[in-house]
Design an enzyme around this catalytic site. Structure first.
Site, PDB file in Angstrom:
ATOM      1  N   LEU A   1       0.828  -1.209   0.000  1.00 12.71           N
ATOM      2  CA  LEU A   1       0.000   0.000   0.000  1.00 12.71           C
ATOM      3  C   LEU A   1       0.866   1.264   0.000  1.00 12.71           C
ATOM      4  CD1 LEU A   1      -2.830  -0.960   2.522  1.00 12.71           C
ATOM      5  CD2 LEU A   1      -2.836  -1.119   0.036  1.00 12.71           C
ATOM      6  N   SER A   2       2.194   1.088  -0.025  1.00 13.82           N
ATOM      7  CA  SER A   2       3.081   2.258   0.023  1.00 13.82           C
ATOM      8  C   SER A   2       2.863   3.200  -1.160  1.00 13.82           C
ATOM      9  CB  SER A   2       4.549   1.827   0.086  1.00 13.82           C
ATOM     10  OG  SER A   2       4.791   1.191   1.297  1.00 13.82           O
TER      11      SER A   2
ATOM     12  N   THR B   1      11.912  -3.263   1.310  1.00 14.53           N
ATOM     13  CA  THR B   1      11.088  -4.199   2.066  1.00 14.53           C
ATOM     14  C   THR B   1      11.568  -5.632   1.847  1.00 14.53           C
ATOM     15  OG1 THR B   1       8.813  -4.782   2.599  1.00 14.53           O
ATOM     16  CG2 THR B   1       9.259  -4.336   0.288  1.00 14.53           C
TER      17      THR B   1
ATOM     18  N   LYS C   1      15.936  -6.077   3.485  1.00 10.12           N
ATOM     19  CA  LYS C   1      16.260  -5.086   4.511  1.00 10.12           C
ATOM     20  C   LYS C   1      17.663  -5.264   5.101  1.00 10.12           C
ATOM     21  CE  LYS C   1      11.579  -3.972   5.984  1.00 10.12           C
ATOM     22  NZ  LYS C   1      10.640  -3.875   7.096  1.00 10.12           N
TER      23      LYS C   1
ATOM     24  N   ASP D   1      11.340   1.798  10.655  1.00 12.57           N
ATOM     25  CA  ASP D   1      10.401   0.851  11.274  1.00 12.57           C
ATOM     26  C   ASP D   1      10.326   1.102  12.772  1.00 12.57           C
ATOM     27  OD1 ASP D   1       9.592  -0.514   9.023  1.00 12.57           O
ATOM     28  OD2 ASP D   1      11.266  -1.928   9.088  1.00 12.57           O
TER      29      ASP D   1
ATOM     30  N   GLY E   1      12.967 -11.635  14.258  1.00  8.34           N
ATOM     31  CA  GLY E   1      13.479 -11.164  12.967  1.00  8.34           C
ATOM     32  C   GLY E   1      13.795  -9.671  13.003  1.00  8.34           C
TER      33      GLY E   1
ATOM     34  N   LYS F   1      17.165 -18.735  17.784  1.00 10.49           N
ATOM     35  CA  LYS F   1      17.112 -17.380  17.213  1.00 10.49           C
ATOM     36  C   LYS F   1      16.729 -16.344  18.274  1.00 10.49           C
ATOM     37  CE  LYS F   1      15.151 -16.038  13.073  1.00 10.49           C
ATOM     38  NZ  LYS F   1      14.135 -16.243  12.031  1.00 10.49           N
TER      39      LYS F   1
HETATM   40  P1  ATR Z   1      10.949  -9.728   9.787  1.00 12.98           P
HETATM   41  O1  ATR Z   1      12.312  -9.312   9.331  1.00 12.98           O
HETATM   42  O2  ATR Z   1       9.829  -9.058   9.026  1.00 12.98           O
HETATM   43  O3  ATR Z   1      10.773  -9.586  11.268  1.00 12.98           O
HETATM   44  P2  ATR Z   1      11.655 -12.530   9.706  1.00 12.98           P
HETATM   45  O4  ATR Z   1      13.093 -12.193   9.813  1.00 12.98           O
HETATM   46  O5  ATR Z   1      11.256 -13.536   8.696  1.00 12.98           O
HETATM   47  O6  ATR Z   1      10.776 -11.265   9.409  1.00 12.98           O
HETATM   48  O7  ATR Z   1      11.157 -12.998  11.154  1.00 12.98           O
HETATM   49  C1  ATR Z   1       9.899 -13.482  11.370  1.00 12.98           C
HETATM   50  C2  ATR Z   1       9.712 -13.922  12.814  1.00 12.98           C
HETATM   51  O8  ATR Z   1       8.392 -14.407  12.916  1.00 12.98           O
HETATM   52  C3  ATR Z   1      10.637 -15.042  13.224  1.00 12.98           C
HETATM   53  O9  ATR Z   1      11.101 -14.815  14.518  1.00 12.98           O
HETATM   54  C4  ATR Z   1       9.724 -16.280  13.176  1.00 12.98           C
HETATM   55  O10 ATR Z   1      10.004 -17.250  14.161  1.00 12.98           O
HETATM   56  P3  ATR Z   1      11.151 -18.360  13.967  1.00 12.98           P
HETATM   57  O11 ATR Z   1      12.418 -17.699  14.408  1.00 12.98           O
HETATM   58  O12 ATR Z   1      10.723 -19.474  14.845  1.00 12.98           O
HETATM   59  O13 ATR Z   1      11.143 -18.728  12.511  1.00 12.98           O
HETATM   60  C5  ATR Z   1       8.392 -15.694  13.513  1.00 12.98           C
HETATM   61  N1  ATR Z   1       7.326 -16.533  12.935  1.00 12.98           N
HETATM   62  C6  ATR Z   1       7.000 -16.662  11.636  1.00 12.98           C
HETATM   63  N2  ATR Z   1       5.964 -17.525  11.488  1.00 12.98           N
HETATM   64  C7  ATR Z   1       5.631 -17.948  12.736  1.00 12.98           C
HETATM   65  C8  ATR Z   1       4.625 -18.820  13.253  1.00 12.98           C
HETATM   66  N3  ATR Z   1       3.761 -19.442  12.451  1.00 12.98           N
HETATM   67  N4  ATR Z   1       4.564 -18.998  14.579  1.00 12.98           N
HETATM   68  C9  ATR Z   1       5.429 -18.366  15.413  1.00 12.98           C
HETATM   69  N5  ATR Z   1       6.405 -17.520  14.986  1.00 12.98           N
HETATM   70  C10 ATR Z   1       6.501 -17.311  13.665  1.00 12.98           C
END
Ligand code: ATR
Length: 523
Positions: A271-272, A315, A319, A355, A380, A406
């Site tokens: 939507l940006s 995005t 990033k 962000d 993340g 993580k």
């Molecule tokens: P962003 O940079 O946008 O934060 P990312 O680096 O892909 O995205 O990180 C996503 C986070 O959401 C991760 O911490 C992920 O958990 P894991 O480290 O266990 O992968 C978390 N995440 C994504 N899907 C998930 C789910 N279904 N249940 C719980 N945590 C989830």
């Protein structure tokens, strides 16, 4: 190859310079005579954790051979005497520096002592024997004599640096490079001074081992050094690798950069463009914002410079990857480890992170963060931005993640507690922030936590903005929590981008209205 000397006078500045230098150089030179010896361990550890490939040179320049920049006085040495210097260089060997630099003038005993130690440690650290003339360039015969004296020690690299009084001095010094190469001796040979720039550019092309450049013009450790950005451009140009325009620095300087882009993959649902174009129109700026689905982020950034584009949003999934292609990164983005905004400043690309500011502005409008605890779900980039913002505002983040490894990694880095997602019930905190994609369109029936858990929180925020009210927010509201939508964060992070690109305060209310209208309609 390019080496950035780190010359900062405080430990904090030096650490920052090390982090930034590791992103754009092949070598960093820790000038311990300027930084001060007690920080060596931390600086080396930081460089190693930033990059496995960047080589570390540890130098403790002898006062008589330390150059002064411009009319400034020769810098005071932070290392008191030769004993302290030797102890530092030995420590560098013990810690596994790639190179130590010792002046020929320090003499036989010192050089041999260091050579023996390097050999004893398995040869991990190699020696550069250096000679600097801070006043002039001696004749070639004299320089060859000096070269032979250095070569006698069989160092990994000989370094001979003089001061150019005339442009011809560059030729004298550059002559040493083919001479050394014929003898299979690696050499760094160049001239300092305003007239010495030619040698800095040509030395690597002739086969000189490396050349020195700075992150910023003000950070010269010797007169005549170019910035890394300029150096890379000049080398590309001389290698015939530069396509038109010849140099963005030259071609963009007179034209105000225009237009804005979103770089990501995919970008179709974003939507940006809707939000930014409406805001630009209201701000009376004719340029427009468009989304680009990117295959190659490095190539896309060259495009920004070449196409006169003032700014970019970055995005998923770029990033973090984008950082290595930027000329500079602001402190907050560097600490977070992610960039979502680029400003093109006359061909210089600078990275920012809005962000975290977007998220903080959303919360701070309604609550004080200081002394409050927030459970941050996810580990993340968005979780890092959230936790960073909370800490900056005097709050305490608690990292909660599905994958323990993580989550623990992030919590150790931020020095805050960690809980596995499965043990959320045990957390006591004021607020909860979901940074995962759980509950995002089209999976609107999902939530990262059980409803019962939510009763323990006063504030609940979701960074997801589609739908406007996720299952998590609906349940939190039912439990009596104060809720914050990701749409507000989305508006503020976008508004902060516009402010960085244009220097004008954007129409936040209008941006919010447009986003909420679109999202309500699609719901
Ligand atoms: P962003 O940079 O946008 O934060 P990312 O680096 O892909 O995205 O990180 C996503 C986070 O959401 C991760 O911490 C992920 O958990 P894991 O480290 O266990 O992968 C978390 N995440 C994504 N899907 C998930 C789910 N279904 N249940 C719980 N945590 C989830």
């Amino acid at each position: 190859m390019i080496c950035i000397p780190v010359t900062s006078r405080t430990n904090k500045e030096a650490l920052h310079a090390v982090k930034r230098s590791c992103r754009s150089a092949d070598f960093i030179e820790l000038r311990m005579d300027l930084i001060g010896g007690k920080h060596l361990a931390k600086l080396m550890d930081t460089a190693r954790s930033e990059s496995r490939s960047v080589k570390i040179i540890v130098t403790c320049r002898k006062k008589e051979e330390a150059a002064r920049s411009g009319k400034a006085a020769r810098p005071q040495s932070a290392v008191k005497n030769k004993d302290e210097k030797m102890a530092l260089l030995k420590e560098a060997v013990e810690r596994g520096a790639d190179f130590i630099d010792i002046e020929l003038a320090e003499g036989n005993e010192a050089i041999n002592e260091l050579k023996t130690l390097c050999a004893k440690k398995g040869g991990r650290t190699r020696i550069i024997i250096s000679y600097h003339d801070v006043r002039e360039t001696p004749p070639l015969t004299k320089l060859k004599e000096i070269f032979h004296q250095c070569e006698r020690y069989r160092p990994a690299v000989v370094k001979i640096v003089t001061t150019a009084k005339t442009f011809e001095d560059n030729l004298t010094v550059l002559n040493l490079i083919p001479y050394a190469r014929k003898r299979s001796q690696k050499i760094i040979s160049l001239c300092m001074g305003d007239k010495g720039g030619v040698s800095r550019v040509f030395a690597p092309l002739l086969g000189g081992y490396l050349s020195f450049a700075t992150l910023e013009r003000e950070a010269q450790s010797a007169p005549g050094q170019f910035t890394v950005h300029t150096m890379k451009q000049l080398q590309k140009l001389l290698d015939g690798k530069f396509t038109e325009p010849l140099s963005p620095v030259v071609s963009l300087r007179r034209l105000p950069p225009k237009n804005f882009v979103l770089l990501g993959n995919p970008v179709g649902q974003s939507l940006s463009p809707l939000m930014h174009n409406a805001a630009l129109k209201k701000m009376g700026i004719e340029e427009n914002y468009s989304a680009c689905c990117v295959q190659n982020i490095g190539g896309a950034l060259e495009g920004l410079r070449g196409m006169n584009i003032r700014g970019a949003s970055v995005t998923i999934p770029f990033k973090v990857a984008v950082m290595e292609y930027l000329d500079d990164i602001d402190d907050d983005a560097l600490a977070i480890g992610a960039v979502n905004t680029i400003v093109n400043d006359n061909g210089r690309l600078i990275g920012y992170n809005t962000d975290w500011t977007g998220l903080m502005l959303t919360l701070k409008k309604a609550i004080t963060i200081k002394n409050k605890t927030f459970a941050v779900i996810g580990a993340g980039g968005t979780a890092r931005a959230a936790a960073y913002g909370i800490i900056r505002e005097g709050g305490l983040p608690v990292i909660v993640n599905r994958t323990a490894e993580k989550g623990k990694f992030l919590s150790e880095k931020l020095e805050c507690p960690f809980y596995p997602l499965s043990r959320m019930d045990n957390i006591k905190a004021d607020g909860l922030i979901n940074t995962t994609s759980v509950g995002m369109y089209p999976h609107m029936d999902q939530s990262p936590v059980k409803e019962e858990v939510l009763a323990g929180y006063k504030y609940v925020m979701d960074v997801i903005y589609n739908p406007l009210k996720t299952k998590l927010l609906r349940e939190a509201e039912a439990q009596g929590c104060c809720i914050f939508s990701g749409a507000d964060m989305f508006v503020h992070q976008g508004a902060e981008q516009l402010r960085l690109w244009t220097g004008i305060e954007p129409p936040r209310a209008l941006m919010k209205k447009i986003i909420f209208k679109r999202l309500t309609k699609s719901e």
